[in-house]
Write an enzyme that holds these catalytic residues in place. Sequence first.
Site, PDB file in Angstrom:
ATOM      1  N   SER A 137      27.330 -20.675 -22.751  1.00 26.07           N
ATOM      2  CA  SER A 137      27.763 -19.817 -21.645  1.00 26.07           C
ATOM      3  C   SER A 137      29.245 -19.548 -21.831  1.00 26.07           C
ATOM      4  CB  SER A 137      27.533 -20.551 -20.314  1.00 26.07           C
ATOM      5  OG  SER A 137      28.202 -19.915 -19.250  1.00 26.07           O
ATOM      6  N   TYR A 150      27.888 -28.678 -15.310  1.00 27.15           N
ATOM      7  CA  TYR A 150      27.446 -27.568 -16.164  1.00 27.15           C
ATOM      8  C   TYR A 150      28.490 -27.278 -17.238  1.00 27.15           C
ATOM      9  CZ  TYR A 150      25.658 -22.906 -17.383  1.00 27.15           C
ATOM     10  OH  TYR A 150      25.157 -21.810 -18.058  1.00 27.15           O
TER      11      TYR A 150
END
Length: 277
Positions: A137, A150
């Site tokens: 990401s 995350y």
Amino acid sequence: MNNQKIWFVTGASKGMGLLLTKLLLDKGHKVAATSRSLDSLKKNVGIQNHHFLPIELDITNSDDVKQAIDLTISYFGGLDVAVNNAGFSYIGSLEELTDAEFRTALDVNLFGTVNVIRASMAHFRRHKSGRIINIASAAGYIAGPNIGSYVASKFAIVGLTEALAMESAHLNIKPTVVLPGSFRTNFLGEDSLNYAKDPIDEYQSSNTYKSYAERAGKQPGDPKKLAAELVNLADMENPPVHLILGPDSFKMIMDKRERDLNEFESFKEISLSTDLQ
């Protein structure tokens, strides 16, 4: 197809994994696709032929992952590309997240990826060939508040892909970490975002959760284009170790790198002052 490949894709029952699986099958590739729910996987893919091998899998279980990779190789006669796509996010500050929540995030996002890499590498190493695509990401380069677990997992995936690229270059194994921006999938949906069960008012992490939820369905990125680029990536003779996808991701990462360089330069005198005289 001259470039027909055998793919292993995790997290294939929804979102990017589902789009990629459907695209690959449409192009005539062979796909072993995994999900925690076999019924959802079969229903959502909606294709039944000998090129599609649906597998129910908990990627956090290393033995089960090895069995799934072995089944893929046995069923299709080999393996060319492994895609680590499965993942989710907790919304919560580092203090808010319980030990169990933080470890769950790392188990799925990081150790699930490691499990697939280990199992795939045994085959790739023997055949001196293989591609590994790790979906990270923009958050693999850019931290954000209230998504620490995350961010930690995605930063780690960037680093381990870089290490793997160095370890496997002489074996003709080519890993790439993909850094997508905001694409219009269901990743911001309730089944992908999980809110810390013990919030602390001072962090206002509920505002982060609300902000993410409000962006669902409004992301600028075209997921079909992202899936197409992943297919193209596997055909590149010399693929990059890092591939940024999305104008938003590219800008955020470049801006972050500039800020880092400015900070490093500002404290350069201290940095260079610590050798033995």
